[in-house]
Design an enzyme around this catalytic site. Structure first.
Site, PDB file in Angstrom:
ATOM      1  N   ALA A 198       0.530  51.867  84.794  1.00  0.00           N
ATOM      2  CA  ALA A 198       1.021  53.235  84.901  1.00  0.00           C
ATOM      3  C   ALA A 198      -0.196  54.137  85.044  1.00  0.00           C
ATOM      4  O   ALA A 198      -1.298  53.799  84.599  1.00  0.00           O
ATOM      5  CB  ALA A 198       1.840  53.624  83.677  1.00  0.00           C
ATOM      6  N   SER A 199       0.001  55.290  85.672  1.00  0.00           N
ATOM      7  CA  SER A 199      -1.144  56.131  86.010  1.00  0.00           C
ATOM      8  C   SER A 199      -1.700  56.917  84.837  1.00  0.00           C
ATOM      9  O   SER A 199      -2.900  57.171  84.766  1.00  0.00           O
ATOM     10  CB  SER A 199      -0.759  57.108  87.131  1.00  0.00           C
ATOM     11  N   THR A 200      -0.841  57.325  83.901  1.00  0.00           N
ATOM     12  CA  THR A 200      -1.299  58.169  82.802  1.00  0.00           C
ATOM     13  C   THR A 200      -0.838  57.610  81.463  1.00  0.00           C
ATOM     14  O   THR A 200       0.061  56.774  81.399  1.00  0.00           O
ATOM     15  CB  THR A 200      -0.753  59.600  82.942  1.00  0.00           C
ATOM     16  N   GLN A 250       2.868  57.846  80.654  1.00  0.00           N
ATOM     17  CA  GLN A 250       3.810  56.932  81.307  1.00  0.00           C
ATOM     18  C   GLN A 250       3.784  55.570  80.611  1.00  0.00           C
ATOM     19  O   GLN A 250       2.804  55.215  79.954  1.00  0.00           O
ATOM     20  CB  GLN A 250       3.444  56.778  82.794  1.00  0.00           C
TER      21      GLN A 250
END
Length: 209
Positions: free
Chosen positions: A9-11, A14
């Site tokens: 996940a990017s962040t 998330q």
């Protein structure tokens, strides 16, 4: 042959584990077992992904790198994608993505000719989907920048993302107490880029003082 699932996940906000159920279901339908899971919260546009490279280091020839979507593996620039692809090829790892049906047969043993044909077709499809994922990434960044620029034209409209002062104070306190970056990331859920930003900001304040 071991199947190794990669979740990204990017962040930190998330859930990198979100796709795990879908990967489990894919393996179960084919009578396969996932040997290990590698999850991280890092940008797909960066090669700085410790868990992905740990997966590749653990892999042997013929192992499967299982992902939900190709963009979980790459939103990289063309040059960085070529670097990652060479590493995957050197390890002779088979990439299987749930959104790439042509790759599914690579998750099960087959004859040499069929395997080589599928790998060639899969390679072309991976290149195409990786390029599409990169374009989507660049388009979203452009639209975000345009939206911010437009908002800044209206006084008081754009305030940026509010700082989590309590969390950032705790992070700096943990670092000051001698905890490693890995320990602080695990304890607070912050990314290494956040720690880097905070330590640089603190150093700048000290220099000014």
């Amino acid at each position: 042959m071991f199947i190794r699932a990669y979740l990204r996940a990017s962040t930190q906000e998330q859930d990198a584990q979100r796709a795990r159920a879908a990967l489990d279901a894919f393996a179960e339908e084919r009578g396969l077992a996932i040997a290990a899971y590698y999850a991280e919260n890092e940008s797909g546009a960066s090669l700085k992904r410790p868990e992905l490279f740990r997966l590749l280091a653990d892999s042997k020839a013929g192992d499967v790198l299982l992902i939900e979507q190709v963009d979980r593996l790459s939103r990289l620039s063309d040059a960085d994608w070529q670097t990652l692809k060479v590493k995957i090829q050197e390890k002779r790892v088979r990439v299987v993505a749930l959104d790439l049906p042509t790759s599914w047969q690579l998750a099960t043993p087959g004859d040499e000719l069929t395997r080589r044909m599928l790998e060639a077709l899969n390679g072309m499809m991976l290149d195409m989907l990786a390029a599409i994922a990169r374009k989507d990434y660049e388009d979203r960044r452009r639209r975000t920048a345009e939206g911010i620029a437009k908002a800044k034209q209206v006084p008081g409209k754009y305030r940026g993302k509010p700082e989590d002062v309590e969390r950032n104070t705790a992070i700096l306190a943990l670092l000051a107490a001698g905890n490693t970056w890995s320990q602080v990331c695990a304890a607070t859920g912050a990314s290494r880029s956040t720690l880097s930003r905070l330590t640089k900001a603190k150093a700048a304040v000290v220099m000014v003082a």
